[in-house]
Design a protein around this motif. Structure first.
Motif, mmCIF file in Angstrom:
data_model
loop_
_atom_site.group_PDB
_atom_site.id
_atom_site.type_symbol
_atom_site.label_atom_id
_atom_site.label_comp_id
_atom_site.label_asym_id
_atom_site.label_seq_id
_atom_site.Cartn_x
_atom_site.Cartn_y
_atom_site.Cartn_z
ATOM 1 N N UNK A 252 0.882 -1.215 -0.074
ATOM 2 C CA UNK A 252 -0.066 -0.035 0.009
ATOM 3 C C UNK A 252 0.824 1.342 -0.017
ATOM 4 N N UNK A 253 1.942 1.130 0.625
ATOM 5 C CA UNK A 253 3.113 2.425 0.520
ATOM 6 C C UNK A 253 3.361 2.608 -0.691
ATOM 7 N N UNK A 254 3.280 1.964 -1.829
ATOM 8 C CA UNK A 254 3.582 2.314 -2.940
ATOM 9 C C UNK A 254 2.589 3.270 -3.676
ATOM 10 N N UNK A 255 1.423 2.988 -3.204
ATOM 11 C CA UNK A 255 0.396 3.898 -4.187
ATOM 12 C C UNK A 255 0.469 5.401 -4.078
ATOM 13 N N UNK A 256 0.792 5.802 -3.039
ATOM 14 C CA UNK A 256 1.071 7.724 -2.997
ATOM 15 C C UNK A 256 2.130 7.951 -4.060
ATOM 16 N N UNK A 257 3.316 7.243 -4.366
ATOM 17 C CA UNK A 257 3.980 7.607 -5.661
ATOM 18 C C UNK A 257 3.272 7.208 -7.033
ATOM 19 N N UNK A 258 2.609 6.318 -7.097
ATOM 20 C CA UNK A 258 1.652 6.078 -8.287
ATOM 21 C C UNK A 258 0.599 7.141 -8.399
ATOM 22 N N UNK A 259 0.053 7.569 -7.290
ATOM 23 C CA UNK A 259 -1.308 8.364 -7.569
ATOM 24 C C UNK A 259 -0.874 10.069 -7.426
ATOM 25 N N UNK A 260 0.464 10.146 -6.848
ATOM 26 C CA UNK A 260 1.023 11.576 -6.846
ATOM 27 C C UNK A 260 0.343 12.411 -5.857
ATOM 28 N N UNK A 261 0.186 11.454 -4.763
ATOM 29 C CA UNK A 261 -0.502 12.241 -3.557
ATOM 30 C C UNK A 261 0.546 12.739 -2.481
ATOM 31 N N UNK A 262 1.995 12.379 -2.867
ATOM 32 C CA UNK A 262 2.756 12.597 -1.881
ATOM 33 C C UNK A 262 4.094 13.676 -2.252
ATOM 34 N N UNK A 263 3.626 14.623 -3.198
ATOM 35 C CA UNK A 263 4.632 15.337 -4.040
ATOM 36 C C UNK A 263 5.488 16.382 -2.724
ATOM 37 N N UNK A 264 6.665 16.603 -3.340
ATOM 38 C CA UNK A 264 7.323 17.556 -2.498
ATOM 39 C C UNK A 264 6.895 19.075 -2.921
ATOM 40 N N UNK A 265 7.054 19.914 -1.867
ATOM 41 C CA UNK A 265 6.641 21.255 -2.144
ATOM 42 C C UNK A 265 7.956 22.061 -2.669
ATOM 43 N N UNK A 312 -8.503 0.953 -6.335
ATOM 44 C CA UNK A 312 -7.186 1.117 -5.222
ATOM 45 C C UNK A 312 -6.453 2.541 -5.745
ATOM 46 N N UNK A 313 -6.484 2.802 -6.900
ATOM 47 C CA UNK A 313 -5.906 4.236 -7.308
ATOM 48 C C UNK A 313 -5.749 4.095 -8.577
ATOM 49 N N UNK A 314 -6.114 5.641 -9.048
ATOM 50 C CA UNK A 314 -5.670 5.904 -10.423
ATOM 51 C C UNK A 314 -4.382 6.775 -10.797
ATOM 52 N N UNK A 315 -3.747 6.610 -11.840
ATOM 53 C CA UNK A 315 -2.321 6.950 -11.660
ATOM 54 C C UNK A 315 -2.599 8.606 -11.887
ATOM 55 N N UNK A 316 -1.620 9.223 -11.205
ATOM 56 C CA UNK A 316 -1.678 10.507 -11.081
ATOM 57 C C UNK A 316 -1.217 11.354 -12.302
ATOM 58 N N UNK A 317 -1.591 12.583 -12.528
ATOM 59 C CA UNK A 317 -1.095 13.185 -13.777
ATOM 60 C C UNK A 317 0.148 14.088 -13.487
ATOM 61 N N UNK A 318 0.706 14.645 -14.398
ATOM 62 C CA UNK A 318 1.967 15.423 -14.277
ATOM 63 C C UNK A 318 3.147 14.679 -13.407
ATOM 64 N N UNK A 319 4.032 15.455 -12.760
ATOM 65 C CA UNK A 319 5.130 14.642 -12.242
ATOM 66 C C UNK A 319 4.785 14.156 -10.952
ATOM 67 N N UNK A 320 5.535 12.979 -11.019
ATOM 68 C CA UNK A 320 5.567 12.149 -9.578
ATOM 69 C C UNK A 320 6.650 12.594 -8.764
ATOM 70 N N UNK A 323 9.824 11.712 -10.326
ATOM 71 C CA UNK A 323 10.345 12.650 -11.194
ATOM 72 C C UNK A 323 10.894 13.745 -10.484
ATOM 73 N N UNK A 324 10.156 14.341 -9.502
ATOM 74 C CA UNK A 324 10.914 15.251 -8.771
ATOM 75 C C UNK A 324 12.311 14.937 -8.152
ATOM 76 N N UNK A 325 12.233 13.956 -7.620
ATOM 77 C CA UNK A 325 13.663 13.451 -7.088
ATOM 78 C C UNK A 325 14.593 13.582 -7.859
ATOM 79 N N UNK A 326 14.361 12.969 -9.141
ATOM 80 C CA UNK A 326 15.372 12.963 -10.142
ATOM 81 C C UNK A 326 15.886 14.382 -10.669
#
Length: 530
Positions: A252-265, A312-320, A323-326
């Protein structure tokens, strides 16, 4: 008396003469009338009376004429028969014209294939030739009852997410498994005779009818399975397991990275980037200069988004967040090994990139990442070029102890096996590398069978000065390439697993050419905030 006889004779001769004249006249008249002037019906009638044998012939001929006139109708009947034949022939073209649609149906199937083929290395490929550094394309499994005809066997069932659940089991190789429950039917294509089908249990105790199919036909007998759907109770909320489609388990902890719900400000990203840049600048001052390399393994659902149910989740749009980390790592001046394109290119290879019943990449997935890593390092150290695919033995077999059945709390979790591959070296190398023992069990490649050596780390010296000195910080994704890294190094420090502390004094002491981070996508906070 004599005179009377003479008179009678004279009379007979006279009568005969007269009769001959009449006959000649009639015969002469009949010829021209029949052949030349058929309008003289009187003569014709007379001819009929006088010559019954001849009239019979005309009668027969006239009978023929009606028969002849009847014939045309028969002949006119034939055309309908012939026109029916063309009808039948025109029916044949219609059958033939039906065929093209069938043929035109094929192209769509063929046009569907190229996407699958284009996911093989075409433009997005590893720097090295794909045939030298990959396993080749996947081949669909075929059910062969003479080789494998296993009946359905159920390991157990457990809850997953949102009242969904999973049934783990084994079956015949190549079979599609169908689970029939009151809520409906649920199917999954097995892999190497193993399955994990996503279901809606409807109750904690279920009675399921399970069948297996191949090419539209049922294989063997249906199995009636009754059992309890376990509620996972492993005491580690951070490792809640979810079953997706195609037998795939993930955390389950993989899901926020998939749905883009844990983005960095932006503020957090800037702070992290500055801190990492300072580290990179510090390391450049060491001896000949040291470089930081980040190898971040994408999660299975990043590489295979199609396995994630929409519930479970829909894939988030935009940068994940990945992506931000790279991006921030690149801005900090460090090297990033991004294997997402490589994995996308190889996601349908003959060997799997990830386990279904475990949260890690396979030995093959780790190998592809190793190729990317040492392709980069070999730009400065040519002797460190990655080993080719066929320089290794790739032993396919069934392996146990994957973490998914464990975290699902499935009965007999240790018995749930999965078909995968063990990599071993098929070349001469340093004795210290040959002596590395990676796994403690011959039938398991999982974390629970990793040796203490791999868990605790060690320093390896191959005494090859043409190779770089390496300092490795890793999580469990470093296990599958544990022996590969020091084999390409001169002095290699493999830090203990899950130890992420940036210890400048220790790094300086070992004077590495590269500090390498190997970590999974869903653990990147460990390197961003540590």
């Amino acid at each position: 008396r004599f005179a009377a006889l003479l008179l009678a004779l004279i009379f007979v001769i006279g009568a005969f003469s007269a009769c001959a004249d009449v006959t000649d006249t009639a015969l002469e008249t009949t010829g021209p009338d029949v052949t030349a002037d058929s309008d003289d019906t009187t003569v014709g009638t007379e001819t009929t009376v006088l010559s019954p044998e001849e009239t019979t012939v005309p009668h027969e001929e006239t009978t023929v004429h009606p028969a002849d006139t009847t014939a045309p109708p028969e002949e006119t009947i034939v055309p309908p028969v012939e026109t029916t034949a063309p009808h039948e022939e025109t029916t044949v073209p219609s059958v033939e014209t039906t065929a093209p649609p069938v043929e035109t149906t094929a192209p769509p199937v063929e046009t569907t294939a190229p996407p699958a083929e284009t996911t093989a290395p075409v433009e997005i490929t590893p720097p090295a030739p794909a045939d030298d550094y990959s396993a080749g394309p996947f081949k669909a499994e075929v059910y062969d009852p003479s080789v494998n005809n296993d009946p359905i066997y159920v390991y157990g069932a457990s809850y997953s997410d949102s009242f969904s659940g999973v049934i783990f089991g084994k079956c015949a190789v190549g079979a599609t498994v169908k689970v029939s429950l009151p809520k409906g039917d649920y199917t999954v294509q097995s892999e190497a005779g193993r399955f994990a089908v996503r279901i809606k249990p409807g109750a904690q105790k279920i009675n399921a009818v399970i069948t297996q199919w191949y090419d539209g036909k049922q294989i063997g007998e249906a199995v009636n399975w009754s059992g309890r759907v376990k509620v996972p109770n492993h005491g580690e909320s951070n490792f809640t397991a979810i079953i997706g489609y195609s037998n795939q388990g993930f955390f389950e902890k993989m899901v926020p990275y998939f749905a883009n719900t844990n983005l960095l400000d932006d503020a957090a990203a800037d702070t992290i980037s500055v801190r990492i840049k300072n580290r990179a600048d510090q390391l450049k001052t060491l001896a000949d200069g040291c470089e930081i390399i980040y190898l971040i393994a994408p999660s299975v659902i990043t590489t295979y988004p199609e396995v994630v149910p929409e519930s479970v989740a829909v894939r988030g749009e935009g940068k994940s967040k990945l992506d931000q980390t790279f991006e921030l790592l690149g801005n900090a001046g460090v090297k990033v090994i991004d294997v997402r394109d490589t994995f996308k290119a190889h996601k349908n290879d003959a060997l799997p990139l990830y386990y279904n019943f475990d949260s890690h990449w396979t030995e093959y997935g780790a190998y592809l990442a190793y190729v990317e890593l040492f392709n980069y390092i070999s730009e400065k150290f040519p002797a460190a070029a990655p080993r080719k695919f066929d320089e290794f033995n790739w032993t396919e077999s069934y392996f146990t102890l994957g973490d998914m059945p464990y975290y699902f709390t499935v009965d007999g979790a240790d018995l749930v096996s999965e078909y995968s591959v063990l990599r071993t070296m098929n070349f001469e190398t340093s004795p210290v590398i040959k002596a590395i023992r990676r796994y403690t069990k011959s039938n398991s490649l999982a974390m629970r069978s990793c040796s203490d050596e791999m868990l605790n780390g060690k320093t390896y010296r191959t005494n090859r000065s043409e190779l770089p000195n390496l300092y490795v910080i890793r999580n469990s994704y470093g296990m599958q390439m544990y022996d590969l890294i020091p084999e390409r190094g001169n002095i290699t420090v493999m830090n203990p697993c899950f130890t992420y502390t940036y210890n400048l004094a220790n790094i300086t002491k070992n004077d590495p050419d590269y500090v390498i981070y190997i970590i999974s996508e869903w653990d990147i906070d460990e390197i961003l905030y540590n």
